[in-house]
Design a protein around this motif. Structure first.
Motif, PDB file in Angstrom:
ATOM      1  N   THR A  45       0.804  -1.220   0.000  1.00 34.93           N
ATOM      2  CA  THR A  45       0.000   0.000   0.000  1.00 34.93           C
ATOM      3  C   THR A  45       0.839   1.274   0.000  1.00 34.93           C
ATOM      4  O   THR A  45       0.358   2.323  -0.418  1.00 34.93           O
ATOM      5  CB  THR A  45      -0.949   0.015   1.210  1.00 34.93           C
ATOM      6  N   LYS A  46       2.090   1.212   0.445  1.00 32.94           N
ATOM      7  CA  LYS A  46       2.932   2.408   0.490  1.00 32.94           C
ATOM      8  C   LYS A  46       3.709   2.652  -0.803  1.00 32.94           C
ATOM      9  O   LYS A  46       4.377   3.678  -0.934  1.00 32.94           O
ATOM     10  CB  LYS A  46       3.898   2.331   1.674  1.00 32.94           C
ATOM     11  N   ALA A  47       3.630   1.750  -1.747  1.00 33.02           N
ATOM     12  CA  ALA A  47       4.324   1.932  -3.026  1.00 33.02           C
ATOM     13  C   ALA A  47       3.631   3.020  -3.841  1.00 33.02           C
ATOM     14  O   ALA A  47       2.410   3.200  -3.749  1.00 33.02           O
ATOM     15  CB  ALA A  47       4.341   0.626  -3.811  1.00 33.02           C
ATOM     16  N   ARG A  48       4.405   3.764  -4.630  1.00 31.72           N
ATOM     17  CA  ARG A  48       3.830   4.833  -5.458  1.00 31.72           C
ATOM     18  C   ARG A  48       2.916   4.280  -6.539  1.00 31.72           C
ATOM     19  O   ARG A  48       1.895   4.855  -6.856  1.00 31.72           O
ATOM     20  CB  ARG A  48       4.942   5.650  -6.106  1.00 31.72           C
ATOM     21  N   LYS A  49       3.331   3.167  -7.151  1.00 22.95           N
ATOM     22  CA  LYS A  49       2.519   2.488  -8.160  1.00 22.95           C
ATOM     23  C   LYS A  49       2.016   1.189  -7.543  1.00 22.95           C
ATOM     24  O   LYS A  49       2.704   0.592  -6.717  1.00 22.95           O
ATOM     25  CB  LYS A  49       3.352   2.192  -9.404  1.00 22.95           C
ATOM     26  N   PRO A  50       0.834   0.729  -7.953  1.00 26.31           N
ATOM     27  CA  PRO A  50       0.305  -0.512  -7.375  1.00 26.31           C
ATOM     28  C   PRO A  50       1.318  -1.658  -7.488  1.00 26.31           C
ATOM     29  O   PRO A  50       1.874  -1.904  -8.560  1.00 26.31           O
ATOM     30  CB  PRO A  50      -0.943  -0.791  -8.213  1.00 26.31           C
ATOM     31  N   ALA A  51       1.547  -2.331  -6.363  1.00 24.06           N
ATOM     32  CA  ALA A  51       2.547  -3.398  -6.327  1.00 24.06           C
ATOM     33  C   ALA A  51       2.211  -4.383  -5.212  1.00 24.06           C
ATOM     34  O   ALA A  51       1.371  -4.106  -4.348  1.00 24.06           O
ATOM     35  CB  ALA A  51       3.940  -2.812  -6.104  1.00 24.06           C
ATOM     36  N   TYR A  52       2.893  -5.512  -5.275  1.00 27.90           N
ATOM     37  CA  TYR A  52       2.837  -6.512  -4.208  1.00 27.90           C
ATOM     38  C   TYR A  52       4.207  -6.631  -3.575  1.00 27.90           C
ATOM     39  O   TYR A  52       5.228  -6.432  -4.238  1.00 27.90           O
ATOM     40  CB  TYR A  52       2.459  -7.896  -4.747  1.00 27.90           C
ATOM     41  N   LYS A  53       4.210  -7.006  -2.303  1.00 25.27           N
ATOM     42  CA  LYS A  53       5.425  -7.450  -1.630  1.00 25.27           C
ATOM     43  C   LYS A  53       5.453  -8.968  -1.785  1.00 25.27           C
ATOM     44  O   LYS A  53       4.463  -9.640  -1.478  1.00 25.27           O
ATOM     45  CB  LYS A  53       5.394  -7.110  -0.143  1.00 25.27           C
ATOM     46  N   LEU A  54       6.568  -9.480  -2.270  1.00 27.39           N
ATOM     47  CA  LEU A  54       6.713 -10.925  -2.447  1.00 27.39           C
ATOM     48  C   LEU A  54       7.827 -11.451  -1.555  1.00 27.39           C
ATOM     49  O   LEU A  54       8.870 -10.799  -1.417  1.00 27.39           O
ATOM     50  CB  LEU A  54       7.069 -11.262  -3.902  1.00 27.39           C
ATOM     51  N   TRP A  55       7.611 -12.616  -0.981  1.00 29.59           N
ATOM     52  CA  TRP A  55       8.660 -13.366  -0.303  1.00 29.59           C
ATOM     53  C   TRP A  55       8.883 -14.599  -1.149  1.00 29.59           C
ATOM     54  O   TRP A  55       7.939 -15.351  -1.437  1.00 29.59           O
ATOM     55  CB  TRP A  55       8.229 -13.732   1.110  1.00 29.59           C
ATOM     56  N   ILE A  56      10.138 -14.811  -1.572  1.00 29.39           N
ATOM     57  CA  ILE A  56      10.451 -15.846  -2.554  1.00 29.39           C
ATOM     58  C   ILE A  56      11.508 -16.779  -1.988  1.00 29.39           C
ATOM     59  O   ILE A  56      12.561 -16.331  -1.520  1.00 29.39           O
ATOM     60  CB  ILE A  56      10.961 -15.198  -3.861  1.00 29.39           C
ATOM     61  N   ASP A  57      11.243 -18.078  -2.062  1.00 27.89           N
ATOM     62  CA  ASP A  57      12.177 -19.102  -1.589  1.00 27.89           C
ATOM     63  C   ASP A  57      13.124 -19.471  -2.730  1.00 27.89           C
ATOM     64  O   ASP A  57      12.680 -19.930  -3.781  1.00 27.89           O
ATOM     65  CB  ASP A  57      11.394 -20.330  -1.119  1.00 27.89           C
ATOM     66  N   PHE A  58      14.421 -19.261  -2.497  1.00 26.59           N
ATOM     67  CA  PHE A  58      15.443 -19.610  -3.483  1.00 26.59           C
ATOM     68  C   PHE A  58      16.287 -20.800  -3.012  1.00 26.59           C
ATOM     69  O   PHE A  58      17.459 -20.915  -3.344  1.00 26.59           O
ATOM     70  CB  PHE A  58      16.355 -18.410  -3.768  1.00 26.59           C
ATOM     71  N   GLY A  59      15.702 -21.692  -2.238  1.00 28.83           N
ATOM     72  CA  GLY A  59      16.418 -22.881  -1.783  1.00 28.83           C
ATOM     73  C   GLY A  59      17.583 -22.515  -0.882  1.00 28.83           C
ATOM     74  O   GLY A  59      17.401 -21.833   0.126  1.00 28.83           O
ATOM     75  N   ASP A  60      18.801 -22.955  -1.249  1.00 35.60           N
ATOM     76  CA  ASP A  60      19.992 -22.711  -0.437  1.00 35.60           C
ATOM     77  C   ASP A  60      20.310 -21.223  -0.271  1.00 35.60           C
ATOM     78  O   ASP A  60      20.996 -20.848   0.673  1.00 35.60           O
ATOM     79  CB  ASP A  60      21.210 -23.417  -1.043  1.00 35.60           C
ATOM     80  N   LEU A  61      19.833 -20.375  -1.187  1.00 36.78           N
ATOM     81  CA  LEU A  61      20.051 -18.928  -1.069  1.00 36.78           C
ATOM     82  C   LEU A  61      19.141 -18.287  -0.028  1.00 36.78           C
ATOM     83  O   LEU A  61      19.330 -17.131   0.342  1.00 36.78           O
ATOM     84  CB  LEU A  61      19.806 -18.228  -2.411  1.00 36.78           C
ATOM     85  N   GLY A  62      18.138 -19.010   0.402  1.00 30.66           N
ATOM     86  CA  GLY A  62      17.222 -18.505   1.411  1.00 30.66           C
ATOM     87  C   GLY A  62      16.023 -17.788   0.819  1.00 30.66           C
ATOM     88  O   GLY A  62      15.774 -17.823  -0.385  1.00 30.66           O
ATOM     89  N   ILE A  63      15.292 -17.133   1.687  1.00 31.18           N
ATOM     90  CA  ILE A  63      14.092 -16.397   1.291  1.00 31.18           C
ATOM     91  C   ILE A  63      14.476 -14.945   1.068  1.00 31.18           C
ATOM     92  O   ILE A  63      15.096 -14.319   1.925  1.00 31.18           O
ATOM     93  CB  ILE A  63      13.003 -16.528   2.359  1.00 31.18           C
ATOM     94  N   LYS A  64      14.119 -14.431  -0.101  1.00 29.56           N
ATOM     95  CA  LYS A  64      14.417 -13.046  -0.472  1.00 29.56           C
ATOM     96  C   LYS A  64      13.103 -12.314  -0.720  1.00 29.56           C
ATOM     97  O   LYS A  64      12.103 -12.914  -1.111  1.00 29.56           O
ATOM     98  CB  LYS A  64      15.277 -12.984  -1.741  1.00 29.56           C
ATOM     99  N   LYS A  65      13.135 -10.989  -0.539  1.00 31.53           N
ATOM    100  CA  LYS A  65      11.946 -10.161  -0.729  1.00 31.53           C
ATOM    101  C   LYS A  65      12.062  -9.366  -2.027  1.00 31.53           C
ATOM    102  O   LYS A  65      13.161  -9.020  -2.457  1.00 31.53           O
ATOM    103  CB  LYS A  65      11.783  -9.195   0.441  1.00 31.53           C
ATOM    104  N   SER A  66      10.895  -9.070  -2.607  1.00 35.91           N
ATOM    105  CA  SER A  66      10.867  -8.244  -3.813  1.00 35.91           C
ATOM    106  C   SER A  66       9.556  -7.479  -3.873  1.00 35.91           C
ATOM    107  O   SER A  66       8.523  -7.948  -3.404  1.00 35.91           O
ATOM    108  CB  SER A  66      10.995  -9.122  -5.060  1.00 35.91           C
ATOM    109  N   SER A  67       9.617  -6.300  -4.455  1.00 29.33           N
ATOM    110  CA  SER A  67       8.423  -5.533  -4.775  1.00 29.33           C
ATOM    111  C   SER A  67       8.169  -5.725  -6.269  1.00 29.33           C
ATOM    112  O   SER A  67       9.081  -5.582  -7.079  1.00 29.33           O
ATOM    113  CB  SER A  67       8.661  -4.051  -4.472  1.00 29.33           C
ATOM    114  N   ALA A  68       6.926  -6.064  -6.618  1.00 32.48           N
ATOM    115  CA  ALA A  68       6.615  -6.341  -8.027  1.00 32.48           C
ATOM    116  C   ALA A  68       5.323  -5.644  -8.431  1.00 32.48           C
ATOM    117  O   ALA A  68       4.296  -5.788  -7.761  1.00 32.48           O
ATOM    118  CB  ALA A  68       6.501  -7.840  -8.253  1.00 32.48           C
TER     119      ALA A  68
END
Length: 110
Positions: free
Chosen positions: A25-48
């Motif tokens: 909701t705080k993004a300037r353009k409509p977006a989602y916050k994503l939590w993504i599992d990359f296996g051994d790299l761990g869980i990373k976050k992204s705005s999309a």
């Protein structure tokens, strides 16, 4: 502009699986916050910015491709750690790029 294969090798594109989605909701353009599992790299976050083509429940457990070696970027109050890849359509909407089958999380695209 052409690049060399060595230039391409510098970009780490890896397979991840979306495990959590929230509206950003705080993004300037409509977006989602994503939590993504990359296996051994761990869980990373992204705005999309994929809200027009996808509902949050539709992308949980979906495989995606993301650039994992960009520096983190602060977007409003959220730290985006990876860049989710998609195809920009004529209307500006983004369609996610996904593998066509289950593949091991964290595997690098080459």
């Amino acid at each position: 502009m052409q690049i060399t294969y060595e230039d391409f090798e510098k970009v780490e594109i890896r397979v991840g699986k979306v495990i959590k989605v929230e509206e950003f909701t705080k993004a300037r353009k409509p977006a989602y916050k994503l939590w993504i599992d990359f296996g051994d790299l761990g869980i990373k976050k992204s705005s999309a910015q994929i809200t027009k083509l996808y509902n949050p429940n539709d992308i949980v457990n979906q495989f995606i491709l993301a650039v994992t070696n960009f520096p983190p970027r602060q977007i409003a109050d959220f730290m985006s750690e990876v860049l989710v890849l998609g195809v920009v359509l004529d209307d500006g909407e983004v369609a996610l790029i996904q593998p066509d089958r289950d593949v091991p999380l964290g595997k690098r695209i080459s």
